[in-house]
Write a protein that holds these residues in place. Structure first.
Motif, PDB file in Angstrom:
ATOM      1  N   ALA A   1       3.701  -9.956  -0.741  1.00 23.55           N
ATOM      2  CA  ALA A   1       2.248  -9.828  -0.546  1.00 23.55           C
ATOM      3  C   ALA A   1       1.629 -11.178  -0.203  1.00 23.55           C
ATOM      4  O   ALA A   1       0.763 -11.267   0.674  1.00 23.55           O
ATOM      5  CB  ALA A   1       1.597  -9.238  -1.793  1.00 23.55           C
ATOM      6  N   ALA A   2       2.080 -12.241  -0.858  1.00 27.89           N
ATOM      7  CA  ALA A   2       1.528 -13.570  -0.596  1.00 27.89           C
ATOM      8  C   ALA A   2       1.815 -14.014   0.833  1.00 27.89           C
ATOM      9  O   ALA A   2       0.930 -14.536   1.525  1.00 27.89           O
ATOM     10  CB  ALA A   2       2.093 -14.578  -1.594  1.00 27.89           C
ATOM     11  N   VAL A   3       3.040 -13.790   1.296  1.00 28.00           N
ATOM     12  CA  VAL A   3       3.389 -14.187   2.665  1.00 28.00           C
ATOM     13  C   VAL A   3       2.608 -13.361   3.681  1.00 28.00           C
ATOM     14  O   VAL A   3       2.062 -13.905   4.643  1.00 28.00           O
ATOM     15  CB  VAL A   3       4.908 -14.081   2.897  1.00 28.00           C
ATOM     16  CG1 VAL A   3       5.250 -14.233   4.375  1.00 28.00           C
ATOM     17  CG2 VAL A   3       5.642 -15.135   2.077  1.00 28.00           C
ATOM     18  N   PHE A   4       2.515 -12.053   3.459  1.00 25.40           N
ATOM     19  CA  PHE A   4       1.754 -11.218   4.385  1.00 25.40           C
ATOM     20  C   PHE A   4       0.287 -11.644   4.419  1.00 25.40           C
ATOM     21  O   PHE A   4      -0.327 -11.692   5.486  1.00 25.40           O
ATOM     22  CB  PHE A   4       1.860  -9.741   3.997  1.00 25.40           C
ATOM     23  CG  PHE A   4       3.197  -9.115   4.307  1.00 25.40           C
ATOM     24  CD1 PHE A   4       4.117  -9.717   5.155  1.00 25.40           C
ATOM     25  CD2 PHE A   4       3.549  -7.909   3.735  1.00 25.40           C
ATOM     26  CE1 PHE A   4       5.338  -9.125   5.443  1.00 25.40           C
ATOM     27  CE2 PHE A   4       4.760  -7.304   4.011  1.00 25.40           C
ATOM     28  CZ  PHE A   4       5.659  -7.904   4.870  1.00 25.40           C
TER      29      PHE A   4
ATOM     30  N   MET B   1       3.139  -2.150   3.218  1.00 26.16           N
ATOM     31  CA  MET B   1       3.089  -3.275   2.275  1.00 26.16           C
ATOM     32  C   MET B   1       2.162  -4.365   2.805  1.00 26.16           C
ATOM     33  O   MET B   1       1.406  -4.969   2.055  1.00 26.16           O
ATOM     34  CB  MET B   1       4.493  -3.852   2.050  1.00 26.16           C
ATOM     35  CG  MET B   1       5.409  -2.947   1.277  1.00 26.16           C
ATOM     36  SD  MET B   1       7.025  -3.689   1.025  1.00 26.16           S
ATOM     37  CE  MET B   1       6.604  -4.892  -0.247  1.00 26.16           C
ATOM     38  N   TRP B   2       2.228  -4.605   4.103  1.00 25.14           N
ATOM     39  CA  TRP B   2       1.380  -5.626   4.713  1.00 25.14           C
ATOM     40  C   TRP B   2      -0.089  -5.219   4.598  1.00 25.14           C
ATOM     41  O   TRP B   2      -0.940  -6.029   4.241  1.00 25.14           O
ATOM     42  CB  TRP B   2       1.768  -5.828   6.180  1.00 25.14           C
ATOM     43  CG  TRP B   2       1.267  -7.108   6.785  1.00 25.14           C
ATOM     44  CD1 TRP B   2       0.074  -7.724   6.572  1.00 25.14           C
ATOM     45  CD2 TRP B   2       1.971  -7.934   7.700  1.00 25.14           C
ATOM     46  NE1 TRP B   2      -0.020  -8.869   7.300  1.00 25.14           N
ATOM     47  CE2 TRP B   2       1.135  -9.028   8.016  1.00 25.14           C
ATOM     48  CE3 TRP B   2       3.220  -7.853   8.305  1.00 25.14           C
ATOM     49  CZ2 TRP B   2       1.505 -10.019   8.915  1.00 25.14           C
ATOM     50  CZ3 TRP B   2       3.576  -8.841   9.195  1.00 25.14           C
ATOM     51  CH2 TRP B   2       2.735  -9.925   9.491  1.00 25.14           C
ATOM     52  N   ALA B   3      -0.384  -3.951   4.864  1.00 21.25           N
ATOM     53  CA  ALA B   3      -1.764  -3.463   4.756  1.00 21.25           C
ATOM     54  C   ALA B   3      -2.281  -3.628   3.334  1.00 21.25           C
ATOM     55  O   ALA B   3      -3.434  -4.018   3.116  1.00 21.25           O
ATOM     56  CB  ALA B   3      -1.847  -2.009   5.207  1.00 21.25           C
ATOM     57  N   GLU B   4      -1.440  -3.348   2.346  1.00 19.20           N
ATOM     58  CA  GLU B   4      -1.847  -3.518   0.951  1.00 19.20           C
ATOM     59  C   GLU B   4      -2.160  -4.986   0.640  1.00 19.20           C
ATOM     60  O   GLU B   4      -3.086  -5.293  -0.110  1.00 19.20           O
ATOM     61  CB  GLU B   4      -0.727  -3.039   0.010  1.00 19.20           C
ATOM     62  CG  GLU B   4      -0.518  -1.553   0.019  1.00 19.20           C
ATOM     63  CD  GLU B   4       0.755  -1.131  -0.703  1.00 19.20           C
ATOM     64  OE1 GLU B   4       1.333  -1.960  -1.452  1.00 19.20           O
ATOM     65  OE2 GLU B   4       1.177   0.022  -0.520  1.00 19.20           O
ATOM     66  N   ALA B   5      -1.386  -5.888   1.221  1.00 13.52           N
ATOM     67  CA  ALA B   5      -1.594  -7.329   0.968  1.00 13.52           C
ATOM     68  C   ALA B   5      -2.908  -7.814   1.558  1.00 13.52           C
ATOM     69  O   ALA B   5      -3.490  -8.787   1.070  1.00 13.52           O
ATOM     70  CB  ALA B   5      -0.435  -8.126   1.557  1.00 13.52           C
TER      71      ALA B   5
END
Length: 108
Positions: free
Chosen positions: A71-74, A100-104
């Motif tokens: 999440a941090a990287v995204f 996962m990217w959208a959630e981040a």
């Protein structure tokens, strides 16, 4: 670097190169370390597989929650890379990784 490598390995070579071109020079060097474009994209379709791969590579470093690292990287990529390029990269990722990217990107 682990999350960047695992993300890179999910991308076709052309998309990986476009993302790499957006990264700062120092990060770009890490991003391309041990890259084998002929072997990409790797077959990882689910969230669980992606998280497990990141967790395996992080295990030797220090205790880090792989989902938090992802999440941090995204989040950092979304805030620092051209939005159009981010959308192109997300478009070629497996659906589970895109989610996962959208959630981040969602506000906390």
């Amino acid at each position: 670097s682990t999350v960047l490598h695992k993300l890179r390995d999910r991308l076709p070579a052309e998309a990986a190169a476009h993302l790499g071109a957006q990264l700062p020079l120092l990060v770009r060097g890490v991003y391309y370390d041990q890259y084998r474009p002929a072997e990409q994209p790797t077959d990882c379709r689910t969230r669980e597989e992606f998280v497990a791969e990141v967790a395996e590579w992080l295990a030797d470093i220090r205790p880090v929650d792989p989902e938090e690292a992802i999440a941090a990287v995204f989040d950092v990529l979304s805030r620092n890379i051209d939005a159009g390029q981010v959308e192109k990269v997300k478009h070629v990722l497996p659906r589970a990784v895109r989610e996962m990217w959208a959630e981040a990107e969602e506000p906390a």
